[in-house]
Design a protein around this motif. Structure first.
Motif, PDB file in Angstrom:
ATOM      1  N   LEU A   1       0.818  -1.201   0.000  1.00 46.88           N
ATOM      2  CA  LEU A   1       0.000   0.000   0.000  1.00 46.88           C
ATOM      3  C   LEU A   1       0.860   1.261   0.000  1.00 46.88           C
ATOM      4  O   LEU A   1       1.861   1.344   0.705  1.00 46.88           O
ATOM      5  N   ARG A   2       0.422   2.231  -0.799  1.00 44.37           N
ATOM      6  CA  ARG A   2       1.094   3.531  -0.781  1.00 44.37           C
ATOM      7  C   ARG A   2       0.607   4.285   0.461  1.00 44.37           C
ATOM      8  O   ARG A   2      -0.495   4.082   0.935  1.00 44.37           O
ATOM      9  N   ARG A   3       1.457   5.137   0.978  1.00 41.19           N
ATOM     10  CA  ARG A   3       1.131   5.890   2.182  1.00 41.19           C
ATOM     11  C   ARG A   3       1.231   7.389   1.904  1.00 41.19           C
ATOM     12  O   ARG A   3       2.003   7.821   1.049  1.00 41.19           O
ATOM     13  N   THR A   4       0.443   8.142   2.631  1.00 37.95           N
ATOM     14  CA  THR A   4       0.520   9.594   2.548  1.00 37.95           C
ATOM     15  C   THR A   4       1.757  10.050   3.323  1.00 37.95           C
ATOM     16  O   THR A   4       2.338   9.265   4.083  1.00 37.95           O
ATOM     17  N   PRO A   5       2.158  11.300   3.168  1.00 35.55           N
ATOM     18  CA  PRO A   5       3.344  11.775   3.893  1.00 35.55           C
ATOM     19  C   PRO A   5       3.248  11.604   5.413  1.00 35.55           C
ATOM     20  O   PRO A   5       4.266  11.429   6.081  1.00 35.55           O
ATOM     21  N   ASP A   6       2.031  11.620   5.968  1.00 32.62           N
ATOM     22  CA  ASP A   6       1.906  11.440   7.415  1.00 32.62           C
ATOM     23  C   ASP A   6       1.791   9.971   7.815  1.00 32.62           C
ATOM     24  O   ASP A   6       1.575   9.658   8.983  1.00 32.62           O
ATOM     25  N   GLY A   7       1.945   9.053   6.857  1.00 31.93           N
ATOM     26  CA  GLY A   7       1.987   7.628   7.159  1.00 31.93           C
ATOM     27  C   GLY A   7       0.673   6.887   7.021  1.00 31.93           C
ATOM     28  O   GLY A   7       0.623   5.676   7.213  1.00 31.93           O
ATOM     29  N   ARG A   8      -0.391   7.584   6.684  1.00 30.39           N
ATOM     30  CA  ARG A   8      -1.687   6.920   6.522  1.00 30.39           C
ATOM     31  C   ARG A   8      -1.754   6.203   5.180  1.00 30.39           C
ATOM     32  O   ARG A   8      -1.091   6.578   4.215  1.00 30.39           O
ATOM     33  N   ILE A   9      -2.590   5.179   5.139  1.00 34.61           N
ATOM     34  CA  ILE A   9      -2.756   4.413   3.904  1.00 34.61           C
ATOM     35  C   ILE A   9      -3.513   5.250   2.889  1.00 34.61           C
ATOM     36  O   ILE A   9      -4.549   5.849   3.198  1.00 34.61           O
ATOM     37  N   ASP A  10      -2.988   5.290   1.672  1.00 32.25           N
ATOM     38  CA  ASP A  10      -3.644   5.994   0.575  1.00 32.25           C
ATOM     39  C   ASP A  10      -4.917   5.245   0.206  1.00 32.25           C
ATOM     40  O   ASP A  10      -4.892   4.030  -0.050  1.00 32.25           O
ATOM     41  N   ARG A  11      -6.036   5.938   0.180  1.00 25.89           N
ATOM     42  CA  ARG A  11      -7.347   5.312  -0.041  1.00 25.89           C
ATOM     43  C   ARG A  11      -7.420   4.611  -1.406  1.00 25.89           C
ATOM     44  O   ARG A  11      -7.925   3.498  -1.509  1.00 25.89           O
TER      45      ARG A  11
END
Length: 150
Positions: free
Chosen positions: A82-92
């Motif tokens: 999974l790709r992650r946003t800069p703050d570490g959350r999973i990209d929807r």
């Protein structure tokens, strides 16, 4: 490991709370008046329900962890792609893409607990906790040789 510690601390606090509430219920019953006995019985029902819920949830977590260990030993755990946003959350969008593949895999092999386990992880990653839990319950049931409706 952090999740296990958090779960154990939460469970211990709940058990302490249930014992405290239960003792208050017993005290109300010991008062002997009809109203306090009624309230005491009502108060005792809550810890019983809470303990039952805690027990069922603990069994679910234990069985899910056993499946994870078995799948890991087989080399079948889903890879975190999974790709992650800069703050570490999973990209929807990334979660939705992986979810689509897992769903297709499960539809192709509906009696394979491994597919249901990976689907449960995909549901969790897509932030759909109720469906993740149902998919994991299905994986557990299939692993145990039972069938349930999802």
């Amino acid at each position: 490991m952090r999740a296990k510690i958090t779960y154990l601390v939460t469970a211990a606090v709940l058990v302490f709370y249930f014992v405290l509430v239960g003792s208050r219920g017993v005290m109300l019953i010991q008062s002997g008046t009809p109203i306090t006995v009624t309230f005491g019985v009502a108060v005792l029902i809550l810890p019983v329900i809470g303990l039952w819920f805690l027990w069922k949830n603990t069994q679910f977590v234990r069985k899910a962890n056993q499946l994870a260990a078995e799948l890991d030993a087989q080399g079948g755990l889903p890879v975190d792609e999974l790709r992650r946003t800069p703050d570490g959350r999973i990209d929807r969008d990334s979660a939705d893409e992986v979810f689509g593949r897992r769903k297709a895999e499960t539809e192709a092999s509906p009696d394979d607990w491994r597919c249901w386990f990976r689907l449960a992880v995909a549901y969790h990653d897509a932030r759909d906790t109720p469906r993740a839990r149902k998919a994991m319950q299905r994986a557990i049931a299939l692993h145990e040789g039972r069938t349930i409706e999802v």
